[in-house]
Design an enzyme around this catalytic site. Structure first.
Site, PDB file in Angstrom:
ATOM      1  N   ARG A  86      -1.285  -9.147  12.936  1.00  0.00           N
ATOM      2  CA  ARG A  86      -1.812  -8.022  12.159  1.00  0.00           C
ATOM      3  C   ARG A  86      -2.707  -8.521  11.039  1.00  0.00           C
ATOM      4  NH1 ARG A  86       3.627  -5.859  10.819  1.00  0.00           N
ATOM      5  NH2 ARG A  86       2.608  -4.722   9.140  1.00  0.00           N
ATOM      6  N   ARG A  96      -9.717   1.732   9.292  1.00  0.00           N
ATOM      7  CA  ARG A  96      -9.303   0.347   9.424  1.00  0.00           C
ATOM      8  C   ARG A  96     -10.381  -0.526  10.051  1.00  0.00           C
ATOM      9  NH1 ARG A  96      -3.590   0.578   9.280  1.00  0.00           N
ATOM     10  NH2 ARG A  96      -2.515  -1.400   9.589  1.00  0.00           N
ATOM     11  N   ARG A 119      11.432  -2.679  11.088  1.00  0.00           N
ATOM     12  CA  ARG A 119      10.208  -2.288  11.784  1.00  0.00           C
ATOM     13  C   ARG A 119       9.923  -3.246  12.921  1.00  0.00           C
ATOM     14  NH1 ARG A 119       5.065  -0.699   8.124  1.00  0.00           N
ATOM     15  NH2 ARG A 119       4.046  -1.862   9.790  1.00  0.00           N
ATOM     16  N   LYS A 130       0.818  -1.215   0.000  1.00  0.00           N
ATOM     17  CA  LYS A 130       0.000   0.000   0.000  1.00  0.00           C
ATOM     18  C   LYS A 130       0.854   1.268   0.000  1.00  0.00           C
ATOM     19  CE  LYS A 130      -2.225  -1.125   3.803  1.00  0.00           C
ATOM     20  NZ  LYS A 130      -1.701  -2.467   4.082  1.00  0.00           N
ATOM     21  N   ARG A 182      11.305  -7.095   4.500  1.00  0.00           N
ATOM     22  CA  ARG A 182      11.298  -5.675   4.866  1.00  0.00           C
ATOM     23  C   ARG A 182      11.866  -5.492   6.270  1.00  0.00           C
ATOM     24  NH1 ARG A 182       5.651  -2.451   4.968  1.00  0.00           N
ATOM     25  NH2 ARG A 182       5.362  -3.423   7.000  1.00  0.00           N
TER      26      ARG A 182
HETATM   27  N1  LIG Z   1      -6.302   3.390  11.440  1.00  0.00           N
HETATM   28  C1  LIG Z   1      -5.607   2.820  12.434  1.00  0.00           C
HETATM   29  N2  LIG Z   1      -6.245   2.452  13.579  1.00  0.00           N
HETATM   30  C2  LIG Z   1      -5.575   1.892  14.574  1.00  0.00           C
HETATM   31  N3  LIG Z   1      -4.264   1.600  14.535  1.00  0.00           N
HETATM   32  C3  LIG Z   1      -3.572   1.938  13.424  1.00  0.00           C
HETATM   33  C4  LIG Z   1      -4.211   2.571  12.323  1.00  0.00           C
HETATM   34  N4  LIG Z   1      -3.272   2.781  11.357  1.00  0.00           N
HETATM   35  C5  LIG Z   1      -2.112   2.297  11.831  1.00  0.00           C
HETATM   36  N5  LIG Z   1      -2.284   1.782  13.082  1.00  0.00           N
HETATM   37  C6  LIG Z   1      -1.233   1.140  13.906  1.00  0.00           C
HETATM   38  O1  LIG Z   1       0.016   1.197  13.190  1.00  0.00           O
HETATM   39  C7  LIG Z   1       0.450  -0.132  12.811  1.00  0.00           C
HETATM   40  C8  LIG Z   1       1.123  -0.072  11.446  1.00  0.00           C
HETATM   41  O2  LIG Z   1       0.216   0.401  10.495  1.00  0.00           O
HETATM   42  P1  LIG Z   1       0.562   0.387   8.934  1.00  0.00           P
HETATM   43  O3  LIG Z   1       1.853   1.067   8.688  1.00  0.00           O
HETATM   44  O4  LIG Z   1      -0.631   0.923   8.226  1.00  0.00           O
HETATM   45  O5  LIG Z   1       0.754  -1.153   8.658  1.00  0.00           O
HETATM   46  P2  LIG Z   1       0.772  -1.934   7.286  1.00  0.00           P
HETATM   47  O6  LIG Z   1       0.951  -0.917   6.186  1.00  0.00           O
HETATM   48  O7  LIG Z   1       1.921  -2.869   7.400  1.00  0.00           O
HETATM   49  O8  LIG Z   1      -0.544  -2.628   7.232  1.00  0.00           O
HETATM   50  C9  LIG Z   1      -0.816  -0.976  12.896  1.00  0.00           C
HETATM   51  O9  LIG Z   1      -0.539  -2.349  13.094  1.00  0.00           O
HETATM   52  C10 LIG Z   1      -1.521  -0.330  14.091  1.00  0.00           C
HETATM   53  O10 LIG Z   1      -0.942  -0.724  15.312  1.00  0.00           O
HETATM   54 MG   LIG Z   2       1.996   0.509   5.177  1.00  0.00          MG
END
Ligand SMILES: Nc1ncnc2c1ncn2[C@@H]1O[C@H](COP(=O)(O)OP(=O)(O)O)[C@@H](O)[C@H]1O
Ligand SMILES: [Mg+2]
Length: 198
Positions: free
Chosen positions: A147, A93, A136, A18, A130
């Protein structure tokens, strides 16, 4: 007056790519890419009060509480660069966050939603790679699985909701960055053009 803003969302399981595609879409449509994950990580890195509040939650692979996340996004969307619209990555989300976004915005909160479809087993190895490169804290295999579980339970149900709204663009996320970007651009252009004609 017609609404000239472009409000977009990219959605898909962790590791779908994404963030990479978000940058390209944002550039194409002239809107900022806004990633809640990036905002949280920057705050953790900077040791801000918000960062301290969310660090442990994120490292466990849990979701940050909705009220806090909604507040961060509402604040970000009032910045001047978001006046022409935005591309959201990582928000909303869950259903609660969709309702919060709907309430933040007058009119349609989203014009189009790109769903990046990938096989979850394939993305685990991507994410582990990654982790070696970026380090990370939430990219250990156990946290990745958690996740993905949260995605399946809380985020995947949004796909049907956006489909019912007639704004979903589902794209195969497998291929080179350029191939995927091309598919997204084609799908988005056709949806946005057909909406503009209405
Ligand atoms: N909209 C959201 N609501 C709650 N927690 C969030 C949200 N966006 C991000 N997070 C937190 O940040 C973490 C990393 O998010 P993100 O970078 O979007 O992960 P990825 O792109 O790998 O799916 C999530 O696992 C969560 O803990
Ligand atoms: Mg991301």
């Amino acid at each position: 007056m017609t609404d000239t803003t472009t409000r977009l969302l990219i959605i898909g399981p962790p590791g779908a790519g994404k963030g990479t595609q978000a940058a390209q879409i944002a550039q194409r449509y002239g809107v900022p890419a806004i990633s809640t994950g990036d905002i949280f990580r920057a705050n953790i890195k900077g040791g801000t009060p918000l960062g301290q509040q969310v660090q442990a939650i994120i490292e466990r692979g849990e979701l940050v509480p909705d009220t806090l996340t909604n507040e961060i996004v509402a604040d970000r969307l009032t910045q001047p660069d978001a006046a022409p619209g935005f591309l959201l990555d990582g928000y909303p989300r869950n259903v609660e966050q969709v309702h919060a976004l709907d309430n933040m915005i007058e009119g349609d909160s989203l014009d189009a939603v790109v769903l990046l479809e990938v096989d979850t087993d394939a993305v685990v190895s991507r994410l582990l790679k990654r982790a070696e490169l970026e380090g990370r804290a939430d990219d250990t295999e156990e946290v990745i699985r958690h996740r993905q579980h949260i995605y399946a339970e809380q985020t995947a149900p949004l796909v049907e909701l956006f489909s019912e709204r007639g704004i979903l663009v589902a794209v195969d996320g497998l291929g080179t960055v350029e191939e995927v970007a091309e598919r997204i651009a084609t799908g988005l252009d056709s949806l946005l053009t057909s909406k503009a004609g209405r």
